[in-house]
Design a protein around this motif. Structure first.
Motif, PDB file in Angstrom:
ATOM      1  N   GLY A 196      -1.853  -0.658  15.316  1.00 36.67           N
ATOM      2  CA  GLY A 196      -2.758  -0.013  16.261  1.00 36.67           C
ATOM      3  C   GLY A 196      -4.120   0.140  15.616  1.00 36.67           C
ATOM      4  O   GLY A 196      -4.451  -0.555  14.655  1.00 36.67           O
ATOM      5  N   GLY A 197      -4.888   1.064  16.135  1.00 35.94           N
ATOM      6  CA  GLY A 197      -6.231   1.316  15.608  1.00 35.94           C
ATOM      7  C   GLY A 197      -6.933   2.220  16.594  1.00 35.94           C
ATOM      8  O   GLY A 197      -6.391   2.506  17.668  1.00 35.94           O
ATOM      9  N   GLY A 211       6.952  -2.351   3.501  1.00 32.90           N
ATOM     10  CA  GLY A 211       7.507  -3.420   4.341  1.00 32.90           C
ATOM     11  C   GLY A 211       7.590  -4.770   3.657  1.00 32.90           C
ATOM     12  O   GLY A 211       8.386  -5.626   4.053  1.00 32.90           O
ATOM     13  N   THR A 212       6.765  -4.997   2.619  1.00 34.24           N
ATOM     14  CA  THR A 212       6.768  -6.321   1.982  1.00 34.24           C
ATOM     15  C   THR A 212       7.404  -6.299   0.595  1.00 34.24           C
ATOM     16  O   THR A 212       7.268  -7.253  -0.170  1.00 34.24           O
ATOM     17  CB  THR A 212       5.328  -6.863   1.851  1.00 34.24           C
ATOM     18  N   GLU A 219       8.725  -6.312  11.872  1.00 39.90           N
ATOM     19  CA  GLU A 219       8.473  -6.217  10.428  1.00 39.90           C
ATOM     20  C   GLU A 219       9.034  -7.403   9.649  1.00 39.90           C
ATOM     21  O   GLU A 219       9.606  -7.244   8.566  1.00 39.90           O
ATOM     22  CB  GLU A 219       9.026  -4.891   9.886  1.00 39.90           C
ATOM     23  N   GLY A 220       8.891  -8.571  10.205  1.00 41.57           N
ATOM     24  CA  GLY A 220       9.304  -9.775   9.486  1.00 41.57           C
ATOM     25  C   GLY A 220      10.798  -9.858   9.248  1.00 41.57           C
ATOM     26  O   GLY A 220      11.238 -10.605   8.377  1.00 41.57           O
ATOM     27  N   ASN A 280       0.359  -2.873   4.292  1.00 40.45           N
ATOM     28  CA  ASN A 280       1.222  -1.962   5.050  1.00 40.45           C
ATOM     29  C   ASN A 280       1.533  -0.720   4.227  1.00 40.45           C
ATOM     30  O   ASN A 280       1.597  -0.771   2.995  1.00 40.45           O
ATOM     31  CB  ASN A 280       2.507  -2.668   5.494  1.00 40.45           C
ATOM     32  N   ALA A 311       8.195 -12.280   4.364  1.00 44.72           N
ATOM     33  CA  ALA A 311       6.849 -12.727   4.754  1.00 44.72           C
ATOM     34  C   ALA A 311       5.853 -11.658   4.331  1.00 44.72           C
ATOM     35  O   ALA A 311       6.107 -10.464   4.484  1.00 44.72           O
ATOM     36  CB  ALA A 311       6.787 -12.927   6.259  1.00 44.72           C
ATOM     37  N   ASN A 369      13.643 -10.700   5.160  1.00 42.39           N
ATOM     38  CA  ASN A 369      13.195  -9.345   4.806  1.00 42.39           C
ATOM     39  C   ASN A 369      14.361  -8.355   4.834  1.00 42.39           C
ATOM     40  O   ASN A 369      14.391  -7.410   5.634  1.00 42.39           O
ATOM     41  CB  ASN A 369      12.062  -8.871   5.727  1.00 42.39           C
ATOM     42  N   GLY A 378       1.580 -10.680   4.439  1.00 40.43           N
ATOM     43  CA  GLY A 378       0.198 -10.974   4.806  1.00 40.43           C
ATOM     44  C   GLY A 378      -0.692 -10.476   3.684  1.00 40.43           C
ATOM     45  O   GLY A 378      -0.624 -10.960   2.554  1.00 40.43           O
ATOM     46  N   TYR A 421      -9.439   6.934   4.393  1.00 42.77           N
ATOM     47  CA  TYR A 421      -8.363   6.734   3.411  1.00 42.77           C
ATOM     48  C   TYR A 421      -8.941   6.513   2.008  1.00 42.77           C
ATOM     49  O   TYR A 421      -8.576   7.244   1.068  1.00 42.77           O
ATOM     50  CB  TYR A 421      -7.454   5.581   3.857  1.00 42.77           C
ATOM     51  N   ALA A 448       0.814  -1.220   0.000  1.00 42.67           N
ATOM     52  CA  ALA A 448       0.000   0.000   0.000  1.00 42.67           C
ATOM     53  C   ALA A 448       0.850   1.273   0.000  1.00 42.67           C
ATOM     54  O   ALA A 448       0.315   2.376   0.050  1.00 42.67           O
ATOM     55  CB  ALA A 448      -0.957  -0.012   1.190  1.00 42.67           C
ATOM     56  N   GLY A 454       0.476  -9.873   9.753  1.00 43.44           N
ATOM     57  CA  GLY A 454       0.912  -8.525   9.369  1.00 43.44           C
ATOM     58  C   GLY A 454       0.778  -7.561  10.537  1.00 43.44           C
ATOM     59  O   GLY A 454       1.632  -6.695  10.752  1.00 43.44           O
ATOM     60  N   GLY A 494       3.633  -8.148  12.650  1.00 39.19           N
ATOM     61  CA  GLY A 494       4.823  -7.610  11.978  1.00 39.19           C
ATOM     62  C   GLY A 494       4.971  -6.111  12.186  1.00 39.19           C
ATOM     63  O   GLY A 494       6.068  -5.611  12.419  1.00 39.19           O
ATOM     64  N   THR A 495       3.842  -5.385  12.120  1.00 38.70           N
ATOM     65  CA  THR A 495       3.928  -3.915  12.211  1.00 38.70           C
ATOM     66  C   THR A 495       3.565  -3.381  13.592  1.00 38.70           C
ATOM     67  O   THR A 495       3.598  -2.173  13.805  1.00 38.70           O
ATOM     68  CB  THR A 495       2.962  -3.257  11.197  1.00 38.70           C
TER      69      THR A 495
HETATM   70  C1  FAD Z   1      -6.840   1.873   4.319  1.00 35.27           C
HETATM   71  C2  FAD Z   1      -5.777   1.489   5.299  1.00 35.27           C
HETATM   72  C3  FAD Z   1      -5.999   1.736   6.640  1.00 35.27           C
HETATM   73  C4  FAD Z   1      -5.033   1.372   7.582  1.00 35.27           C
HETATM   74  N1  FAD Z   1      -5.284   1.611   8.905  1.00 35.27           N
HETATM   75  C5  FAD Z   1      -4.376   1.237   9.826  1.00 35.27           C
HETATM   76  C6  FAD Z   1      -4.624   1.467  11.213  1.00 35.27           C
HETATM   77  O1  FAD Z   1      -5.656   1.991  11.624  1.00 35.27           O
HETATM   78  N2  FAD Z   1      -3.665   1.085  12.093  1.00 35.27           N
HETATM   79  C7  FAD Z   1      -2.507   0.478  11.681  1.00 35.27           C
HETATM   80  O2  FAD Z   1      -1.679   0.146  12.521  1.00 35.27           O
HETATM   81  N3  FAD Z   1      -2.262   0.252  10.374  1.00 35.27           N
HETATM   82  C8  FAD Z   1      -3.147   0.604   9.445  1.00 35.27           C
HETATM   83  N4  FAD Z   1      -2.894   0.375   8.115  1.00 35.27           N
HETATM   84  C9  FAD Z   1      -1.629  -0.274   7.719  1.00 35.27           C
HETATM   85  C10 FAD Z   1      -1.711  -1.823   7.602  1.00 35.27           C
HETATM   86  O3  FAD Z   1      -3.020  -2.245   7.368  1.00 35.27           O
HETATM   87  C11 FAD Z   1      -1.127  -2.488   8.836  1.00 35.27           C
HETATM   88  O4  FAD Z   1       0.252  -2.215   8.873  1.00 35.27           O
HETATM   89  C12 FAD Z   1      -1.333  -4.010   8.914  1.00 35.27           C
HETATM   90  O5  FAD Z   1      -0.872  -4.468  10.158  1.00 35.27           O
HETATM   91  C13 FAD Z   1      -0.641  -4.786   7.803  1.00 35.27           C
HETATM   92  O6  FAD Z   1      -1.173  -6.095   7.777  1.00 35.27           O
HETATM   93  P1  FAD Z   1      -1.006  -7.004   6.468  1.00 35.27           P
HETATM   94  O7  FAD Z   1      -1.612  -8.322   6.721  1.00 35.27           O
HETATM   95  O8  FAD Z   1      -1.483  -6.280   5.295  1.00 35.27           O
HETATM   96  O9  FAD Z   1       0.581  -7.165   6.456  1.00 35.27           O
HETATM   97  P2  FAD Z   1       1.607  -6.923   5.279  1.00 35.27           P
HETATM   98  O10 FAD Z   1       1.446  -5.573   4.733  1.00 35.27           O
HETATM   99  O11 FAD Z   1       1.545  -8.044   4.333  1.00 35.27           O
HETATM  100  O12 FAD Z   1       2.974  -7.015   6.092  1.00 35.27           O
HETATM  101  C14 FAD Z   1       3.319  -6.055   7.045  1.00 35.27           C
HETATM  102  C15 FAD Z   1       4.675  -6.398   7.675  1.00 35.27           C
HETATM  103  O13 FAD Z   1       4.539  -7.564   8.466  1.00 35.27           O
HETATM  104  C16 FAD Z   1       5.420  -8.585   8.019  1.00 35.27           C
HETATM  105  N5  FAD Z   1       4.697  -9.845   8.106  1.00 35.27           N
HETATM  106  C17 FAD Z   1       3.557 -10.206   7.486  1.00 35.27           C
HETATM  107  N6  FAD Z   1       3.205 -11.440   7.839  1.00 35.27           N
HETATM  108  C18 FAD Z   1       4.140 -11.885   8.691  1.00 35.27           C
HETATM  109  C19 FAD Z   1       4.356 -13.098   9.391  1.00 35.27           C
HETATM  110  N7  FAD Z   1       3.532 -14.132   9.287  1.00 35.27           N
HETATM  111  N8  FAD Z   1       5.447 -13.189  10.184  1.00 35.27           N
HETATM  112  C20 FAD Z   1       6.319 -12.164  10.316  1.00 35.27           C
HETATM  113  N9  FAD Z   1       6.161 -11.006   9.672  1.00 35.27           N
HETATM  114  C21 FAD Z   1       5.089 -10.865   8.875  1.00 35.27           C
HETATM  115  C22 FAD Z   1       5.787  -8.212   6.600  1.00 35.27           C
HETATM  116  O14 FAD Z   1       7.048  -8.724   6.221  1.00 35.27           O
HETATM  117  C23 FAD Z   1       5.764  -6.703   6.662  1.00 35.27           C
HETATM  118  O15 FAD Z   1       6.986  -6.215   7.140  1.00 35.27           O
HETATM  119  C24 FAD Z   1      -3.827   0.752   7.154  1.00 35.27           C
HETATM  120  C25 FAD Z   1      -3.616   0.507   5.795  1.00 35.27           C
HETATM  121  C26 FAD Z   1      -4.568   0.877   4.873  1.00 35.27           C
HETATM  122  C27 FAD Z   1      -4.299   0.594   3.433  1.00 35.27           C
END
Ligand code: FAD
Length: 706
Positions: free
Chosen positions: A150-151, A79-80, A196-197, A75, A69, A448, A71, A322, A34, A143, A146-147
């Motif tokens: 919050g919320g 990060g990915t 962050e993986g 993010n 890794a 990563n 999800g 967003y 993202a 994910g 990994g990050t």
């Molecule tokens: C519209 C929108 C709104 C958002 N709102 C918020 C919000 O309110 N709060 C917030 O905190 N974030 C928010 N985000 C950001 C994002 O959704 C978060 O960072 C979320 O935690 C990412 O999850 P994902 O499954 O998409 O992980 P990914 O984007 O796929 O990965 C995120 C990180 O985690 C690592 N990872 C993934 N899976 C694993 C695993 N199994 N083991 C180890 N590491 C791993 C990856 O390598 C990467 O570094 C938002 C994003 C968007 C697009």
């Protein structure tokens, strides 16, 4: 057969042909997330269980193939992005809820489970999982871990790291291990969350659950200025009410949301607050008080949602902020700074100025209660000039946050996007320590790679030449044969009682050169029990100053030697408190021994300043409620029993005097059974010790986490 083809065959053998993507068109779909960066992976692999992940990672380890890794790829920090021609390992098919235990209030889940699926599955049990990123329809628990996501609800209930009790991990060498927060040794769960993986792949998580509140009230309040809205936020928290959420939106966001979602937001207001309180009947009193405070700050409209439908509509607007902006232009850059809450108006003012100077269309949303702000900048990345300008403006906004005592990421992470910005926030010494921690897990930099920590600048001075050092056998503190014996043989230690931080560091520099063995002492209570006699007894009791009490922001910064009782007395006069109960100990001692498990000590600490063995200082965290910049290395100090360095000062959350301890997410009593460190983590513990203290200067109090 080429090496690459033979690797592909190996991957296919493990997960099956259908679970490996390698054609260019398919790979392109995994070249972005993202954020804005792009890079194609060499393959995308979809494992279905931990054994498959372990086998895939073992192939990568053997053949030196980088892996990432992934999800849901939501993010916002790159990060990915698979750098260095990495393969993507996507456990999205591992999306089961393995168990829900309503009594112990925990769930065991696989990493590919979308956050919202868990929420829905828990409703029939009257339970919920607190971290609720706005992306929860798509983003996965893996994910989120990994990050350290919050919320909105994290204001009252904490971020992901507050809610992860245990993790199953595939390490960068392919071995599988299990970690939990009650394990002896360093808090590796704390370190993994938000890494962050880069330290391993999560294959299973045990999560903390909360009981759904009996009553929820949601308010939408409009204000003639953002300053008035933020003042209301400060007033609400100062009054002792900690709402479940305290979200703010500026006029541009409100207008975009209204045009897109028709949530009934007032488009003429300069700012809007979305406030939710939850609990029992008494929250009606809170609503009354909040209404008064809003009126005091000259709110225009105060609207209380009358039913679940109305509440949902208001939230739909906030969650849609967003996409509401994203439909207005081809790209949106979402920044993610955090500042001490009372600095939000100034941050807002300076960010607006940057937007105006650069002629940019910027909207602002805030997790205002946490001091976390998201400027959203509209642009078109096909216009290279504009893109350059937008990136520079985004960086300038982050510099504003640092300047105001904040951080460059409250919740979205660093990834590759903000890697360079880490240099503005951390000293070279701290960055070097992060690199050594990464190396302790992943010496070949395969997991990563090139994320989170900026690569070493050629100009950086070598922190410490470790190559030719003889490893002392006392370093093996975690070997079962050594860990409960007294390794010290000398009888008359030199006592050192530094008067301040500077003197502490200069003493340490000398000790480092003389290669003396040091035992760190707070107020000495625990040492009496163990009657140890090292070369040097390094006593922090005179480091006992209160450095800053930020009453409005609910933080206190203290030197580590201060007695908990003295700090409580000081805070009590200001109608505040900390949630510590071991009154006789020093703050540093309480942390080093990881006392006060209820509510968990690890959730109360915002920052730590530490002197390493050679007298250099590293610092983690800041005076902000949310902070995901860099490894959460401060957690390693909890229960480290003096083995990693001298804790110099600590930033703690404070609470209103009338704040009920039960309101903390981790207030419920845990089984306090401690587990041993898994065999395959002993080596990593030793390497972590070595990355803080390569000469083995610091002894560790026997009996880890007694
Ligand atoms: C519209 C929108 C709104 C958002 N709102 C918020 C919000 O309110 N709060 C917030 O905190 N974030 C928010 N985000 C950001 C994002 O959704 C978060 O960072 C979320 O935690 C990412 O999850 P994902 O499954 O998409 O992980 P990914 O984007 O796929 O990965 C995120 C990180 O985690 C690592 N990872 C993934 N899976 C694993 C695993 N199994 N083991 C180890 N590491 C791993 C990856 O390598 C990467 O570094 C938002 C994003 C968007 C697009």
């Amino acid at each position: 057969m080429s090496k690459q083809n033979s690797n592909l065959k190996d991957f296919q053998r493990i997960v099956g042909e259908n679970n490996v993507l390698y054609k260019e068109i398919a790979l392109r779909l995994y070249s972005y997330d993202a954020a804005l960066d792009r890079a194609c992976p060499t393959a995308v692999l979809f494992p279905e269980n931990k054994e498959q992940i372990s086998a895939l990672v073992k192939i990568c380890y053997k053949n030196k193939i980088p892996f990432v890794a992934r999800g849901a790829g939501t993010n916002l920090c790159g990060g990915t992005i698979p750098l260095q021609q990495a393969v993507v390992i996507a456990p999205t098919r591992m999306n089961k809820i393995i168990s829900i235990d309503p009594e112990k209030k925990c769930a065991v889940v696989e990493p590919g489970l979308p956050n919202l699926f868990l929420k829905k599955a828990l409703e029939p049990y009257g339970l919920y999982y607190a971290p609720d990123p706005a992306s929860q329809k798509a983003c996965t628990i893996g994910g989120n871990i990994g990050t350290n996501a919050g919320g909105p609800h994290c204001l009252k209930y904490g971020v992901t790291s507050h809610h992860v009790r245990g993790l199953e991990i595939v390490l960068p060498n392919g071995e599988i291990t299990e970690l939990n927060i009650l394990q002896k040794g360093y808090d590796l769960v704390g370190l993994m969350v938000g890494s962050e993986g880069t330290l391993g792949i999560v294959t299973q998580a045990t999560l903390n659950l909360l009981t759904l509140p009996a009553k929820v009230e949601t308010m939408l309040v409009s204000f003639p200025s953002l300053e008035a809205a933020i003042q209301t936020v400060t007033d609400i928290i100062s009054s002792g009410i900690i709402p479940a959420t305290l979200e703010a939106m500026d006029k541009i966001t409100v207008q975009a949301v209204e045009a897109f979602i028709h949530a009934g937001y007032p488009t003429d207001a300069e700012a809007v607050l979305l406030i939710e309180v939850d609990g029992e009947e008494e929250i009606l009193e809170d609503v009354k008080k909040i209404r008064e405070l809003c009126k005091k700050n000259l709110c225009q409209e105060f609207r209380l949602a009358q039913n679940k439908l109305e509440r949902e509509k208001l939230w739909e607007g906030r969650r849609g902020s967003y996409p509401a902006m994203a439909r207005l232009s081809p790209n949106v850059l979402v920044e993610d700074g955090a500042v001490p809450r009372n600095k939000l108006p100034e941050a807002h003012h300076r960010i607006r100025k940057i937007a105006e100077e650069n002629n940019l269309n910027v909207s602002l949303i805030f997790h205002a209660g946490d001091g976390n702000l998201h400027p959203q900048i509209l642009f078109d990345e096909r216009n290279l000039e504009e893109t350059k300008k937008v990136k520079k403006a985004g960086s300038d906004m982050l510099k504003v946050c640092i300047d105001l005592g904040g951080t460059i990421s409250g919740e979205h992470g660093i990834g590759m996007d903000k890697k360079e910005a880490m240099r503005w926030l951390f000293t070279q010494e701290t960055l070097e320590l992060f690199r050594r921690i990464k190396q302790a897990f992943d010496p070949d930099n395969l997991c990563n790679p090139d994320k989170l920590i900026p690569t070493k600048d050629a100009k950086e001075v070598l922190f410490r030449e470790q190559k030719n050092q003889k490893k002392s056998s006392e370093n093996d503190l975690f070997m079962p044969s050594k860990k409960e014996t007294n390794p010290i043989t000398q009888t008359s230690p030199t006592s050192i009682v530094p008067k301040d931080e500077e003197e502490a560091c200069s003493f340490l520099k000398n000790i480092w050169l003389d290669q003396k063995k040091v035992l760190i002492q707070g107020l000495g209570n625990s040492l009496k029990k163990h009657s140890l006699t090292p070369d040097v007894l390094f006593c922090t009791k005179n480091l006992n100053k209160i450095l800053e009490h930020d009453v409005e922001n609910f933080t206190v910064t203290v030197e580590a030697g201060i007695k908990v009782e003295d700090l409580q007395k000081f805070l009590c006069e200001k109608r505040q408190k900390i949630l510590f109960s071991s009154l006789e100990k020093s703050i540093g001692g309480t942390l080093a021994l990881n006392l006060d498990q209820t509510p968990l000590l690890r959730d109360q600490i915002l920052g730590i300043k530490l002197a390493l063995a050679d007298g250099h200082v590293v610092q983690f965290g800041a005076k902000v409620m949310k902070n995901v910049a860099g490894y959460d290395a401060g957690k390693l100090l909890l229960g480290s029993r003096g083995s990693l360095g001298v804790i110099l000062s600590v930033i703690l959350k404070t609470f209103p005097l009338n704040y009920p301890i039960q309101a903390q997410p981790n207030a419920q009593k845990r089984e306090s059974v401690e587990n041993n460190i898994p065999e395959n983590m002993l080596e990593i513990h030793k390497k972590i010790k070595n990355s803080f203290d390569p000469k083995g200067i610091f002894y560790e109090l026997p009996l880890l986490r007694s």
